[in-house]
Design an enzyme around this catalytic site. Structure first.
Site, PDB file in Angstrom:
ATOM      1  N   VAL A   1     -40.870  49.851  -3.196  1.00 15.48           N
ATOM      2  CA  VAL A   1     -42.258  49.378  -3.220  1.00 15.48           C
ATOM      3  C   VAL A   1     -43.190  50.454  -3.769  1.00 15.48           C
ATOM      4  CG1 VAL A   1     -44.185  48.572  -1.814  1.00 15.48           C
ATOM      5  CG2 VAL A   1     -41.872  47.757  -1.332  1.00 15.48           C
TER       6      VAL A   1
ATOM      7  N   HIS B   1     -58.701  22.331  -1.860  1.00 14.47           N
ATOM      8  CA  HIS B   1     -58.425  22.195  -3.287  1.00 14.47           C
ATOM      9  C   HIS B   1     -59.651  22.575  -4.105  1.00 14.47           C
ATOM     10  CE1 HIS B   1     -56.723  20.551  -6.980  1.00 14.47           C
ATOM     11  NE2 HIS B   1     -57.901  19.966  -7.190  1.00 14.47           N
TER      12      HIS B   1
ATOM     13  N   VAL C   1     -51.309  58.716   7.111  1.00 10.57           N
ATOM     14  CA  VAL C   1     -50.865  58.605   5.722  1.00 10.57           C
ATOM     15  C   VAL C   1     -51.495  57.391   5.061  1.00 10.57           C
ATOM     16  CG1 VAL C   1     -48.864  58.156   4.242  1.00 10.57           C
ATOM     17  CG2 VAL C   1     -48.707  59.856   6.062  1.00 10.57           C
TER      18      VAL C   1
END
Length: 449
Positions: free
Chosen positions: A181, A436, A39
């Site tokens: 969901v 960062h 699926v």
């Protein structure tokens, strides 16, 4: 024909198990009656995410002016090309999985397999007119869509997720029965495509057992985009005109050209022949232990058929645990650190405990949270909305849950998953260096909040 292990079902659990078993030196045969990939690859995870990515690009194009970008010829989409791309992605991935399974040396039988019984210590399986005798059996037959007994449903041309992914023409309006969901992901896609969407949910909030604070924030975002939510609503009837609901003692018709039934999935226990081996069943599926072993000493079950956590990544991990147990490698299934993701735009993700779970169990906890806007990278890339990073901590400051709203929640939730899995404290995690600028830095900011 004798094998060390047979696997029934070629979805994520099945094909992963076949690869691991063959790589581990076991003579392996895997049966799949439809299409390899199950699926997930054929009518679930992958085609849905392909559609959703097209929708996300369309959303970005609509908001391009906020980033200083103009779209000179206007914004449009070609549904036929979106569908073609979805089909090509599915074809490419299923072909890749099939080739990978066979490259490890597993034999793939594209026939329906049925357990016939056992004799002389070997389990017998019938498929395509042949009899296969195996020492170990792994059952991964997946799940089926739940279609509730709603009055009038059999008289209308409704969709399940399968038909929704096969559509070739967009409806003008769509009523989605179920705000879980799957329902929310389709609501996201069709809303981006300009369809008038209504989501009908029996519970007080969308997304079932996921964190309610972030779920409510996601619902609010989609309400702003025009999605109609009917919470605390019971569907009493459907008709060509739409869906009739009962809400606060009143009957209301939600008009819709098309109806999508998204009421969950159920373990596929029929026809495989588990009764021939007297395998014990639980309430929602096959009963298994922490090694994925059933009540039969040589039969394992993984994936949706256990009825426990119907997620592709859960199924993959379960199959690894099962194969390790067969091969004598110490391993146990841990469901506490399995992430759940909703691939809407923005994405929502969670791992570990929720506030609701802890309150219901009377367990003490505390929370540290920050808006996603505390991440510079997030601000630079998101002009159209905010989000949230929410950490749930126990009395020893260990991270026992995390819930995120904001892109790319699906990619960074694994960081929190590792923290939950290994029992990291905030102090231990504060010492981690995050690059960062990244959205993942939101964890570091939240640790010090």
């Amino acid at each position: 024909m004798k094998y060390d292990i047979a696997i029934i079902g070629g979805g994520p659990a099945g094909y992963t198990a076949a690869e691991r078993a063959a790589a581990g030196g076991l003579k392996t045969v895997i049966f799949e009656k439809k299409a390899i990939g199950g699926v997930c690859l054929n009518e679930g995870c992958i085609p849905t995410k392909t559609f959703l990515y097209s929708a996300k690009l369309l959303d970005h194009a609509k908001s391009a002016a906020k980033y200083g970008i103009s779209v000179p010829d206007g914004i449009s989409f070609n549904l036929e090309k979106i569908i073609d791309r979805k089909d090509n992605v599915v074809k490419k991935l299923t072909g890749g999985v099939k080739m990978t399974v066979q490259s490890y040396g597993a034999e793939l039988i594209e026939k329906e397999a049925v357990i016939a019984g056992e004799s002389d210590g070997l389990i017998q399986i019938l498929a395509g007119g042949g009899i296969y005798e195996v020492t170990y059996l792994l059952v991964c037959t997946g799940s089926d869509t739940v279609v509730p007994p709603i009055k009038g449903l059999s008289e209308v041309d409704y969709w399940t997720s399968k038909e929704a992914l096969e559509m070739t023409v967009l409806p003008k309006s769509l009523a989605i029965i179920g705000g879980g969901v799957i329902g929310m992901e389709f609501a996201s896609f069709f809303n981006s495509m300009g369809v008038k969407v209504s989501v009908i949910e029996m519970m007080p909030e969308i997304l079932g057992a996921m964190d309610k604070e972030t779920s409510a924030m996601l619902r609010t975002e989609y309400q702003k985009r025009g999605v109609d939510f009917q919470l605390n609503s019971k569907v009493t009837e459907v008709s060509p005109s739409g869906v009739t609901i009962e809400k606060a003692g009143k009957s209301v018709l939600i008009e819709a050209e098309k109806i999508l039934v998204s009421a969950g999935r159920k373990a596929n226990l029929s026809q495989v022949g588990l009764d021939k081996l007297n395998v014990e069943l639980a309430r929602n599926g096959v009963k298994v232990d922490e090694h994925m072993l059933t009540s039969h000493p040589h039969v394992y079950a993984c994936g949706d058929i256990t009825g426990h956590s119907m997620l592709a990544h859960t199924a993959i991990r379960e199959s690894e645990v099962a194969l390790n147990h067969i091969l004598g490698v110490e391993d146990r299934m841990n469901y506490n650190c399995v992430p759940g993701v909703v691939y809407t735009n923005p994405e929502l993700a969670g791992v570990g405990k929720t506030e609701e779970e802890l309150k219901a169990a009377g367990i003490s906890y505390h929370i540290q949270k920050l808006p996603m806007a505390y991440s510079g990278r997030f601000v630079a890339e998101n002009e159209t909305g905010n989000g949230l990073c929410k950490l749930i901590l126990d009395d020893e400051d260990r991270i026992i849950g995390c819930h995120l709203l904001g892109n790319p929640a699906s990619e960074i939730i694994i960081v929190a998953g590792l923290a939950v899995q290994h029992g990291y404290t905030v102090e231990e995690f504060q010492k981690t260096v995050f690059p960062h600028p990244t959205v993942g830095e939101i964890y570091h900011e939240t640790f010090f909040a």
